[in-house]
Scaffold this motif. Sequence first.
Motif, PDB file in Angstrom:
ATOM      1  N   UNK A  76       0.872  -1.166   0.000  1.00 19.65           N
ATOM      2  CA  UNK A  76       0.000   0.000   0.000  1.00 19.65           C
ATOM      3  C   UNK A  76       0.907   1.213   0.000  1.00 19.65           C
ATOM      4  N   UNK A  77       0.623   2.187  -0.845  1.00 18.25           N
ATOM      5  CA  UNK A  77       1.515   3.338  -0.889  1.00 18.25           C
ATOM      6  C   UNK A  77       0.754   4.644  -0.827  1.00 18.25           C
ATOM      7  N   UNK A  78       1.482   5.725  -0.763  1.00 19.50           N
ATOM      8  CA  UNK A  78       0.886   7.050  -0.680  1.00 19.50           C
ATOM      9  C   UNK A  78       1.924   8.032  -0.161  1.00 19.50           C
ATOM     10  N   UNK A  79       1.756   9.273  -0.547  1.00 17.25           N
ATOM     11  CA  UNK A  79       2.740  10.303  -0.220  1.00 17.25           C
ATOM     12  C   UNK A  79       2.832  10.495   1.293  1.00 17.25           C
ATOM     13  N   UNK A  80       1.685  10.775   1.920  1.00 10.41           N
ATOM     14  CA  UNK A  80       1.647  10.973   3.373  1.00 10.41           C
ATOM     15  C   UNK A  80       0.768   9.929   4.046  1.00 10.41           C
ATOM     16  N   UNK A  81      -0.291   9.559   3.325  1.00 14.52           N
ATOM     17  CA  UNK A  81      -1.232   8.582   3.873  1.00 14.52           C
ATOM     18  C   UNK A  81      -1.118   7.338   3.006  1.00 14.52           C
ATOM     19  N   UNK A  82      -0.859   6.206   3.638  1.00 12.45           N
ATOM     20  CA  UNK A  82      -0.651   4.976   2.872  1.00 12.45           C
ATOM     21  C   UNK A  82      -2.016   4.337   2.642  1.00 12.45           C
ATOM     22  N   UNK A  83      -2.640   4.678   1.507  1.00 11.21           N
ATOM     23  CA  UNK A  83      -4.001   4.202   1.265  1.00 11.21           C
ATOM     24  C   UNK A  83      -4.205   3.565  -0.099  1.00 11.21           C
ATOM     25  N   UNK A 325      -2.783  10.389  -2.405  1.00 14.77           N
ATOM     26  CA  UNK A 325      -1.618  10.869  -3.170  1.00 14.77           C
ATOM     27  C   UNK A 325      -0.980  12.049  -2.430  1.00 14.77           C
ATOM     28  N   UNK A 326      -0.730  13.173  -3.104  1.00 17.68           N
ATOM     29  CA  UNK A 326      -0.111  14.316  -2.433  1.00 17.68           C
ATOM     30  C   UNK A 326      -1.142  15.307  -1.898  1.00 17.68           C
ATOM     31  N   UNK A 327      -2.393  14.884  -1.788  1.00 21.91           N
ATOM     32  CA  UNK A 327      -3.440  15.828  -1.372  1.00 21.91           C
ATOM     33  C   UNK A 327      -3.115  16.619  -0.105  1.00 21.91           C
ATOM     34  N   UNK A 328      -2.602  15.998   0.939  1.00 24.64           N
ATOM     35  CA  UNK A 328      -2.325  16.795   2.139  1.00 24.64           C
ATOM     36  C   UNK A 328      -1.382  17.974   1.852  1.00 24.64           C
ATOM     37  N   UNK A 329      -0.379  17.741   1.016  1.00 26.01           N
ATOM     38  CA  UNK A 329       0.567  18.816   0.725  1.00 26.01           C
ATOM     39  C   UNK A 329      -0.071  19.882  -0.169  1.00 26.01           C
ATOM     40  N   UNK A 330      -0.908  19.441  -1.121  1.00 23.71           N
ATOM     41  CA  UNK A 330      -1.608  20.413  -1.966  1.00 23.71           C
ATOM     42  C   UNK A 330      -2.559  21.251  -1.101  1.00 23.71           C
ATOM     43  N   UNK A 331      -3.204  20.595  -0.152  1.00 20.75           N
ATOM     44  CA  UNK A 331      -4.122  21.312   0.745  1.00 20.75           C
ATOM     45  C   UNK A 331      -3.360  22.364   1.551  1.00 20.75           C
ATOM     46  N   UNK A 332      -2.196  21.971   2.046  1.00 21.78           N
ATOM     47  CA  UNK A 332      -1.375  22.914   2.807  1.00 21.78           C
ATOM     48  C   UNK A 332      -1.040  24.140   1.961  1.00 21.78           C
ATOM     49  N   UNK A 333      -0.670  23.889   0.721  1.00 21.76           N
ATOM     50  CA  UNK A 333      -0.242  25.006  -0.123  1.00 21.76           C
ATOM     51  C   UNK A 333      -1.425  25.864  -0.553  1.00 21.76           C
ATOM     52  N   UNK A 334      -2.532  25.243  -0.927  1.00 23.25           N
ATOM     53  CA  UNK A 334      -3.707  26.027  -1.302  1.00 23.25           C
ATOM     54  C   UNK A 334      -4.156  26.859  -0.111  1.00 23.25           C
ATOM     55  N   UNK A 335      -4.165  26.221   1.053  1.00 23.10           N
ATOM     56  CA  UNK A 335      -4.612  26.916   2.254  1.00 23.10           C
ATOM     57  C   UNK A 335      -3.674  28.032   2.672  1.00 23.10           C
ATOM     58  N   UNK A 336      -2.398  27.832   2.432  1.00 15.98           N
ATOM     59  CA  UNK A 336      -1.419  28.843   2.836  1.00 15.98           C
ATOM     60  C   UNK A 336      -1.392  30.021   1.865  1.00 15.98           C
ATOM     61  N   UNK A 337      -1.634  29.726   0.594  1.00 16.80           N
ATOM     62  CA  UNK A 337      -1.487  30.756  -0.447  1.00 16.80           C
ATOM     63  C   UNK A 337      -2.766  31.556  -0.703  1.00 16.80           C
ATOM     64  N   UNK A 338      -3.873  31.111  -0.146  1.00 15.75           N
ATOM     65  CA  UNK A 338      -5.154  31.710  -0.497  1.00 15.75           C
ATOM     66  C   UNK A 338      -5.254  33.208  -0.170  1.00 15.75           C
ATOM     67  N   UNK A 339      -4.519  33.737   0.828  1.00 14.05           N
ATOM     68  CA  UNK A 339      -4.631  35.189   1.039  1.00 14.05           C
ATOM     69  C   UNK A 339      -4.065  36.004  -0.119  1.00 14.05           C
ATOM     70  N   UNK A 340      -3.202  35.416  -0.909  1.00 10.03           N
ATOM     71  CA  UNK A 340      -2.598  36.167  -2.007  1.00 10.03           C
ATOM     72  C   UNK A 340      -1.558  37.141  -1.481  1.00 10.03           C
ATOM     73  N   UNK A 341      -0.910  37.876  -2.386  1.00 12.18           N
ATOM     74  CA  UNK A 341       0.248  38.699  -2.006  1.00 12.18           C
ATOM     75  C   UNK A 341      -0.166  40.058  -1.452  1.00 12.18           C
ATOM     76  N   UNK A 342      -0.976  40.045  -0.437  1.00  2.90           N
ATOM     77  CA  UNK A 342      -1.525  41.300   0.099  1.00  2.90           C
ATOM     78  C   UNK A 342      -1.236  41.410   1.591  1.00  2.90           C
ATOM     79  N   UNK A 343      -1.392  42.626   2.072  1.00  5.87           N
ATOM     80  CA  UNK A 343      -1.139  42.890   3.494  1.00  5.87           C
ATOM     81  C   UNK A 343      -2.433  42.712   4.284  1.00  5.87           C
TER      82      UNK A 343
END
Lengths: 760, 760
Positions: A76-83, A325-343
Amino acid sequence: MSIGLSLPRADGAEKLSGRATYTADIARPGMLHAKLLRSSHAHAKLLRVDASRARTAPGVHAVLTREDVPSGLMPIYGYFIKDQPIVATDRVRYIGDIIAAVAAETEAQAVAALALIEVEYEALPVVASIEAALAEGAPELFPTAPMGIVPAYGEGARGALRPAANICFEFGYRMGEPSVFDTCDHVFEDEFRFSRMWHYHLEPFVSVADVRDGRIEVWSSNQNPFPLRKELSRIFRMPENAITVRVPYVGGGFGAKNNCKTEPAAVLLSMLAQRPVRLALTLEEGFLTNTQHAAILRLRTGVMSDGRLVARQSHIELDSGAYSDASPLVAEKAGYRIPGPYQWEHVDSLCRCVMTNTAPAGPFRGFGGTQAAWASESQIDMIARRLGLSPLAMRQKNLLKLHQAFMPGESGVDSDLEDGLQTVLAALHHTPAPDRGLGFAVGFKDGGGVNKPAQARVKVSTNGDVFLGCGTVEIGQGARTAMPQIVAEILGTSAARVRVAPIDTDHTPFDQGTNASSGVAVMGQAVARAATAVRDQVLAFAAARMGAPPDTLRLEDWHIIRGNERLPLGPMIMRHYGGTGFEFTADGFFKSEADHHAPLEARCVYWEIGWAAAEVEVDRGTGQFTVTQLVVAGDAGRAINPMLCRGQDEGSAIMGYAQAMFETMRYDAAGELLNGDALHYRVPLADDLPARFTALTLEQGHGPGPFGSKGLGEGAMLPVTAAIANALHDAVGIRITELPLTPERVLHALDQLSTAKALP
Amino acid sequence: MSIGLSLPRADGAEKLSGRATYTADIARPGMLHAKLLRSSHAHAKLLRVDASRARTAPGVHAVLTREDVPSGLMPIYGYFIKDQPIVATDRVRYIGDIIAAVAAETEAQAVAALALIEVEYEALPVVASIEAALAEGAPELFPTAPMGIVPAYGEGARGALRPAANICFEFGYRMGEPSVFDTCDHVFEDEFRFSRMWHYHLEPFVSVADVRDGRIEVWSSNQNPFPLRKELSRIFRMPENAITVRVPYVGGGFGAKNNCKTEPAAVLLSMLAQRPVRLALTLEEGFLTNTQHAAILRLRTGVMSDGRLVARQSHIELDSGAYSDASPLVAEKAGYRIPGPYQWEHVDSLCRCVMTNTAPAGPFRGFGGTQAAWASESQIDMIARRLGLSPLAMRQKNLLKLHQAFMPGESGVDSDLEDGLQTVLAALHHTPAPDRGLGFAVGFKDGGGVNKPAQARVKVSTNGDVFLGCGTVEIGQGARTAMPQIVAEILGTSAARVRVAPIDTDHTPFDQGTNASSGVAVMGQAVARAATAVRDQVLAFAAARMGAPPDTLRLEDWHIIRGNERLPLGPMIMRHYGGTGFEFTADGFFKSEADHHAPLEARCVYWEIGWAAAEVEVDRGTGQFTVTQLVVAGDAGRAINPMLCRGQDEGSAIMGYAQAMFETMRYDAAGELLNGDALHYRVPLADDLPARFTALTLEQGHGPGPFGSKGLGEGAMLPVTAAIANALHDAVGIRITELPLTPERVLHALDQLSTAKALP
């Protein structure tokens, strides 16, 4: 001088002439050919898998079903979760899930044998969309949670495995006080939908495995040789030094070729057959293997009347398909980047990975940043228009300044965001006209991969022939051209004298993978350090031979330059090291700076930025619209090879354009993919490109990479969808929040607009 | 703890089961098979080589004659003197010289096509022996001198190219004043003859070449991958980074597999055919490819009546055969070693390489030291008996002491020579009896290769799996077992966790070659330094993570030990480097110490010593004699793996015994080899071994290698021939000065002795 030259691709002649070796070209003596049996059900229990007739079919050497997996393995394989099982065990979870594999003397024999395998299913209810998966009482894909790990996070960030049914992972980040929402003049809530897209790498998934004498050799079209080795080591319970992964040229990946894909099945078949096995998927099977996450993004944004952005709360649901697959990492990045380059004063982000009975979703160029930019850059534009402000002025007021930190503890932004925006706007020759509109957007992501270490090695032979050992896969981005330019510049030689050694995990210095546009900005730093160390070694050697201080010497074309003297190094080396010469060798190492206050544990290596401006003309009668102009820009910091940079900017912009205009994987409610082949999956043709299409490579000079460079493989993709949607708004006043921006949706929006206007 | 354990060979199971990969096992898709056309004349002009019929023969893809060599190449090779053509051009110089080659789909087709090549010769006079070649008016093999270089020498030593007709090189060394001869009580002059021997490596010469896209890939059974790459680079005028040499297991070499042998022809055929080409010679073709130098050695030795050695003048002629190969280097070594391990006031040595119309001679286990020891250790014995002294006492008086320099500027002897001699004598249970005799000798050579640099690399994966990159070829000596023991000892792990990465010149750290018994003593030092550097990196990493001083930590089984704590490293690495881990990597480097006063420019790395004592019983009626006991010893300094050391000592002793008793290549005056096949070339069978045969591995502890080790692959061969000849003298009073020591020669000597006694 090599840096800044548009040298032709080092791999160009080989590739154009068809002589270049890809994994599909690898042939081993006695090699068998494998094919896979895939589920015809989107969700079902597997009652019976009977391969007995296949085992005796002509040419068959091995059959792999759930009964054939040797005990003691962890299949059984997977990037973070072996499913994800190598072959299905108790159930199948999407149409295309792998049930069995056959290795035979020919592919045709393997295909024929697959037809002899009898499978009995017990159908289960199907959840083919985010909504269906999250509905009350929805059937669960994983009634019991698979084994998984949560990445480590820093301040404000957190991750959780399986927080709810059909959600394998969620990422949360919070900065500042939510109470500031109460101080805002306005709070806007909008929802956006992002379509599922396929990577469309022209080279299908393929690997060759040769297992013998307790050793595994694998050739694979894979972006990440070392992580692949690690995963195979875990699955097959063999030490990492008993596994060799080799990666020839890769014919495109765009993120799809990560971790395991075809490799475990090829290895298992080779174990069973005791012969080398080649497993090459068709292009169509690619649609069933890895995809980009569809998403629903809800934004709640608080602003002041003057346009100052204050607070943003976001909730993203990613459609992860049947395996994590890599969903946890994609989630981290989408969630982190969602504010965009603003103050912002306050950010509260949640991103969840929703399991559905569709093909697994994984890394994709843009990596969550594409979803984030689509929603965020659309909403910024909407808010500006709602407030009666110009979208440009609103961005000017809020954009992060050069060197300003994105989030507390994070590294400063290393591009001048406003300058780039002004540049693309200046390059777009827009003159207002009826039904013609202008839109623009800024794409923004933390680049280079968090926490990622890279190693490289440079060695130079007696005669000055240079070898570069570097785990960056040549996947079309031009690594085999640009990396030698870095080395050549430092060693004072020509790039043509630098050859990149083939990737082989036994020998190649460790690297976590070819992703996150990390080639030049991360690996490039290791490469530059290795080259510098070799240069220093050589100068110290020459200094000792010549009795001169090293800092009075210079290296040029494998000669030592001292004043007007020009001494060839070859003979000097031969005299010292004897008749058969020597190789000067050094390693270089780079790792992003750790910061325990940074949300993602280490600071971002560099910021990958893209700007886009688009002009559209809309036919109100049909909804057809034309992108008459598209100008994109990426910031290379410093362009190692401007032509290659332009190729990256053009390619990523077109991928964004394709998603804006055409590409989407369409599933029905039963989980059947309706357009999973080259005929029905619509990609842009050359004819479909904007009449005026310009990709600019900026060199703002602030990159952390060699000579001020940074990565740019993804930036110009990020802003394109929002720029075109914003242009549609500008042209005819409609706002489309779902991709792709089809004529049907435009026409529908125009209809709604006129209906709304017609109301009393 | 790994050092000192007789671990089983790491390659044992593979080799015993027949699964191990040798070059002959390499198969490439579309690979052709090549065979060679060889000269039937020992010396002739080549008037015509017409391959036109061969070119159209069935299955033929390429024919290589002098007309087929592409212009612009330098199709002549040689270690120091470039005199050996890939295929003959204007003339052939020995029976077996290569005239043409064919690559066809099968070996049988290639052989058949060779028979269609028409060759017209114009015979030239033949010189098949040293005497014939040096005779007044002898025909010259090279009327014009080929291009060559003279190695650099230090004080007292010199080299010269082509000092006279049919001499390609001479080496001279002088120390002290020749006038001391006048002060000697006695001056003895003796002449010795050393026979030509074949290496008899069980794996024939074989290589596979694949040339495409301006790149050369070669798999070869070769001891020296990097020098081979360099020579191919020169011949084919391609950069070294366009050439990859891979060396799988080598099935024995004993020196033969150096520089170029089959490789250039295989590469040229692959260029011509545009297909991979395999060129495998037969065992019999080995006799025609490389041999050990026959020699005539004349010694003039001045001594005092009490046995003190004072001065030695020597003149050695080596039979180099038709091409120079490594002859200059063998000449240097024979000439340098001829004084033996004794204290001299004056040495004057000359060694010349004589070209003859016979197979080329090159490196051979012992490397000139065998010839030198045969003559020197015979003459020391003869002188002792002439002076009425015991051979033991005479040696005791003159042997170099531990740490005493061999020659001015040279490193000190790192074995206790007398102790070793006493050890073998004590182990030989000799009781005097009629016609039974005791002989002994000391073998002595500068070991490890002069001036030789070595590099190695150790890397360790996240889970503690160790990779060793090291250019030492596994040629049967056990490098793949012993090197991991060194690494394991330093890293505190087991040798089973250390895998030696396959040799590939793109990646493997540079090494000048597997020769001069340099594995443990030279490369081993680089390996130990690399392992130590990795260990220090790991301890520093753990110290930083744990906030502890590195010197309070210890590495054991990939755990950090601090007091009673035992922390696994894997998780610590994963936390720091992220989800896909890391590899700690370091290089190690070793180079012998330079000394501008040393005759050979750098000091000898270590001294390779062997001792032998033999007992013989002679049948005066037939001349038949039996070696009833043979005891040899080598000094390992410290045995990394005692069983492997014993294997080396036994093997080299048997090779010396074989030369003493049986082996010799016999040429007739026309240059025809009379016994060049497995049936007629007599090697010892198990039955032929001495009834009592003991090989002792001493561990005197003074080696410069890791843990006090030094090399021992050749030492025990050196003294065996002289020990047996000395035993014959002791038994029946005869002195045989020509090898092998056949019953015919014994009988003849006994006859001469009785004739001499019978004379009035």
